[in-house]
Design an enzyme around this catalytic site. Sequence first.
Site, PDB file in Angstrom:
ATOM      1  N   GLY A  12       0.790  -1.215   0.000  1.00  0.00           N
ATOM      2  CA  GLY A  12       0.000   0.000   0.000  1.00  0.00           C
ATOM      3  C   GLY A  12       0.827   1.272   0.000  1.00  0.00           C
ATOM      4  CB  SER A  13       4.322   2.138  -0.920  1.00  0.00           C
ATOM      5  OG  SER A  13       4.417   1.743  -2.258  1.00  0.00           O
ATOM      6  CG  ASN A  14       1.828   3.228  -5.613  1.00  0.00           C
ATOM      7  OD1 ASN A  14       2.274   4.222  -6.176  1.00  0.00           O
ATOM      8  ND2 ASN A  14       2.423   2.049  -5.666  1.00  0.00           N
ATOM      9  CE  LYS A  66     -11.380 -17.479 -12.404  1.00  0.00           C
ATOM     10  NZ  LYS A  66     -12.107 -17.992 -13.553  1.00  0.00           N
ATOM     11  CG  MET A  93      -1.080  -8.418  -6.349  1.00  0.00           C
ATOM     12  SD  MET A  93      -0.222  -7.463  -7.618  1.00  0.00           S
ATOM     13  CE  MET A  93       0.808  -8.751  -8.299  1.00  0.00           C
ATOM     14  NE  ARG A  94      -7.638 -11.855  -5.175  1.00  0.00           N
ATOM     15  CZ  ARG A  94      -7.650 -13.162  -4.963  1.00  0.00           C
ATOM     16  NH1 ARG A  94      -8.237 -13.962  -5.828  1.00  0.00           N
ATOM     17  NH2 ARG A  94      -7.081 -13.671  -3.898  1.00  0.00           N
ATOM     18  CB  ILE A  96     -11.321  -6.327 -12.581  1.00  0.00           C
ATOM     19  CG1 ILE A  96     -10.894  -6.154 -11.132  1.00  0.00           C
ATOM     20  CG2 ILE A  96     -12.675  -5.742 -12.814  1.00  0.00           C
ATOM     21  CD1 ILE A  96     -10.860  -4.736 -10.706  1.00  0.00           C
ATOM     22  CG  ASN A 110      -3.908  -1.442 -12.781  1.00  0.00           C
ATOM     23  OD1 ASN A 110      -3.778  -1.659 -11.572  1.00  0.00           O
ATOM     24  ND2 ASN A 110      -3.167  -2.064 -13.691  1.00  0.00           N
ATOM     25  CG  HIS A 112       1.698  -2.373 -15.460  1.00  0.00           C
ATOM     26  ND1 HIS A 112       1.529  -3.610 -14.872  1.00  0.00           N
ATOM     27  CD2 HIS A 112       2.673  -2.530 -16.394  1.00  0.00           C
ATOM     28  CE1 HIS A 112       2.370  -4.472 -15.423  1.00  0.00           C
ATOM     29  NE2 HIS A 112       3.073  -3.845 -16.350  1.00  0.00           N
TER      30      HIS A 112
END
Length: 194
Positions: A12-14, A66, A93-94, A96, A110, A112
């Site tokens: 969760g650093s972002n 997922k 990490m899933r 959608i 998102n 990336h």
Amino acid sequence: MMKFVLIGSGTGSNAEAILNAWKAGSLGNATPVAILSDKPNARILTLGEQFGVPALYLDPGPYKTKLTKEAEELYVNTIRSTGADLVVLAGFMRVIHDDFLKAFPRRIINLHPSLLPSFKGLHAIEQALHYGVKYAGCTVHFVTGELDGGPIIEQAVVRVEEDDTVESFTAKVHRAEHKLLPQVIALLAAEFHA
Ligand code: GRF
């Protein structure tokens, strides 16, 4: 006001960078309304208490990459109940799928860690270094059904130096991410009309 939900699976650093930007008043009228995670012990959830934002673990079901149909419904209903206008995936990490995407058309973004469309998928930073590129970076894009596809909103470039290691370069990309994602949220907030 543009309400947003943060969803992540890890450190969760972002999310932390976004919440710090919010506290500092640099997100414009964007306001976090919830933090959600598919991992019960993820550090991202601890940010909730620290920043006074409700944080919830939502059971993803038995798959690794997922959500089950029921889990997608749970995520969609929870997000709807917050009244969120924007869904921010920060290390979720899933993949959608349709029902989730259709519930929030062009409202899910998102982050990336590569300059898309290069180096999609896992270990993007390592992929870029092993390829030998001289410039890499990070991308914020709208989420579509295609993994790490979808219209690009903004990117940040990071130069690979001769002496960079995976560790040093990863740290540089993270620093770039921590600036980029709050900037994009502020940009979307400035353009947002409820
Ligand atoms: C980031 O590198 C992001 O690009 C990727 O997952 C990582 C999440 O890191 N999708 P954090 O949980 O925000 O620290």
